[in-house]
Enzyme design. Structure first.
Site, mmCIF file in Angstrom:
data_model
loop_
_atom_site.group_PDB
_atom_site.id
_atom_site.type_symbol
_atom_site.label_atom_id
_atom_site.label_comp_id
_atom_site.label_asym_id
_atom_site.label_seq_id
_atom_site.Cartn_x
_atom_site.Cartn_y
_atom_site.Cartn_z
ATOM 1 N N ASP A 204 -3.663 -2.949 3.728
ATOM 2 C CA ASP A 204 -3.894 -2.163 2.519
ATOM 3 C C ASP A 204 -5.028 -1.165 2.687
ATOM 4 O O ASP A 204 -5.109 -0.189 1.951
ATOM 5 C CB ASP A 204 -4.188 -3.095 1.343
ATOM 6 N N ASN B 183 -5.830 -7.039 4.350
ATOM 7 C CA ASN B 183 -4.435 -7.357 4.044
ATOM 8 C C ASN B 183 -4.432 -8.546 3.101
ATOM 9 O O ASN B 183 -5.487 -9.062 2.705
ATOM 10 C CB ASN B 183 -3.648 -7.640 5.329
ATOM 11 N N ARG C 88 -5.958 -0.188 -9.162
ATOM 12 C CA ARG C 88 -6.190 -1.305 -8.239
ATOM 13 C C ARG C 88 -7.216 -0.859 -7.202
ATOM 14 O O ARG C 88 -7.178 0.285 -6.748
ATOM 15 C CB ARG C 88 -4.887 -1.764 -7.564
ATOM 16 N N GLN D 237 4.814 -13.491 -1.827
ATOM 17 C CA GLN D 237 5.493 -12.284 -1.360
ATOM 18 C C GLN D 237 6.341 -12.553 -0.118
ATOM 19 O O GLN D 237 7.377 -11.912 0.074
ATOM 20 C CB GLN D 237 4.472 -11.179 -1.047
ATOM 21 N N ALA E 19 0.796 -1.226 0.000
ATOM 22 C CA ALA E 19 0.000 0.000 0.000
ATOM 23 C C ALA E 19 0.833 1.284 0.000
ATOM 24 O O ALA E 19 0.611 2.162 -0.847
ATOM 25 C CB ALA E 19 -0.973 -0.024 1.183
#
Length: 346
Positions: A237, A247, A89, A196, A49
């Site tokens: 986020d 998240n 997004r 990630q 973010a």
């Protein structure tokens, strides 16, 4: 780690470390246009973010730079480019936050010529970039006190330097604890399907010499059951007015397990990640990404052809599972609606 987002004056371009190919290769992706910026955001060249917000701020400058000041319609064309950028997004609120900051500055001085607006926006983007690093360090200082010497801290996804302008939010808390001299270790959940945790969190912690091990997402229950996890710290986020936090997908499950096993579960995020227009997490839009991220590893297909998949990129952790939200303004605790309004909305 602060060199993964760079603005090149010589190239008049934004340079982003391409996170799609880490840790195997370190290559910079060049962003010169709004189209480039949207592509980088949507394909996750850059993600996280705060990093999305910094990138979007530079993206506004690049959008303005595309236009011709002799074009009588440049203002309308610029507004269209800003709209396209902020729609790149849906879940991370920092994207719209950054675009809106730039838009408000333009509205406050609407008589600016295009060249002067370009110069103003470039300086603003650079300021947002620098400020984000300082914000993350403040988050780290506040959050470090939540970590005890000897703790093993679990994190999910990547909320480190790569997800921000530098230092990190969740990993900023971990870095802050290390800077206090605490001997701690980290478990990075792999975070399917984009990995990630396995690729990015492990990459940057190992690069900095911090002890980290990668765990399969479905090992969380066993690790907690065996007493191998003392704290969980994740990023976010978007955080709603009641403290519900969006998240990376799988975070909600980790929070449920942490509650069951009595492991404190913390969220670390800057004030810009709060969306006080959303009363609860039920209103947060959840991105549904391309099935290919699930069906393929690289070019190799791992699912049968013709079989559908779910690829929701985020989930929402209810505030009652969160022990505290670490911000640059301090640690917010329940009752969340009242305390968020006072600390973030005040």
């Amino acid at each position: 780690m602060t060199d993964h987002i760079q603005f090149s004056v010589g190239d008049d371009a934004l340079l982003l470390l391409d996170q799609r190919i880490l840790p195997g290769r370190e290559e910079m992706f060049t962003v010169k246009t709004t189209k480039d910026c949207i592509y980088a955001l949507q394909t996750m060249v850059v993600r996280g973010a705060p990093a999305i917000g910094v990138t979007a701020a530079y993206g506004c400058y690049l959008a303005a730079r595309e236009l011709d000041p002799a074009d009588a319609q440049w203002k309308a064309r610029l507004e269209k480019l800003l709209h396209d950028l902020e729609e790149a997004r849906p879940t991370a609120v920092n994207l719209r936050w950054a675009v809106e900051i730039m838009r408000r500055a333009w509205q406050a001085d609407s008589d600016l010529s295009l060249p002067r607006l370009q110069a103003k926006w470039l300086e603003m983007a650079k300021d947002i970039h620098v400020q984000d690093i300082e914000i993350n360090k403040a988050i780290g200082r506040h959050g470090a006190d939540l970590i005890d010497d000897g703790d093993t801290v679990m994190t999910h996804c990547n909320a480190g330097a790569l997800a921000t302008a530098g230092y990190g939010t969740a990993l900023g808390v971990i870095r802050g604890a290390f800077e206090q001299g605490k001997k701690i270790s980290v478990i990075a959940n792999e975070t399917r399907p984009f990995l990630q945790g396995a690729r990015l969190t492990a990459y940057e912690l190992a690069k900095d010499g911090l002890p980290v091990k990668v765990a399969c997402d479905n090992a969380c229950a066993l690790l907690m059951q065996r007493g191998m996890v003392q704290k969980v710290v994740v990023g976010a986020d978007r955080i709603a007015a009641n403290g519900d936090a969006a998240n990376k997908i799988g975070t909600f499950g980790v929070a449920l397990l942490a509650k069951h096993f009595g492991v404190p579960f913390y969220v670390a995020a800057p004030a810009s990640t709060f969306d006080l227009n959303m009363a609860s997490g039920a209103q947060i839009p959840i991105e549904d990404r391309t099935p290919r991220e699930v069906t393929h590893i690289g070019e190799h297909q791992i699912t049968p052809k013709g079989v559908g998949v779910y690829n929701f990129a985020f989930d929402v952790t209810p505030s009652e599972l969160i022990a505290g939200i670490v911000t640059e303004r301090g640690v917010i605790r329940a009752p969340y609606r009242e305390n968020i309004a006072r600390i973030i909305g005040g």
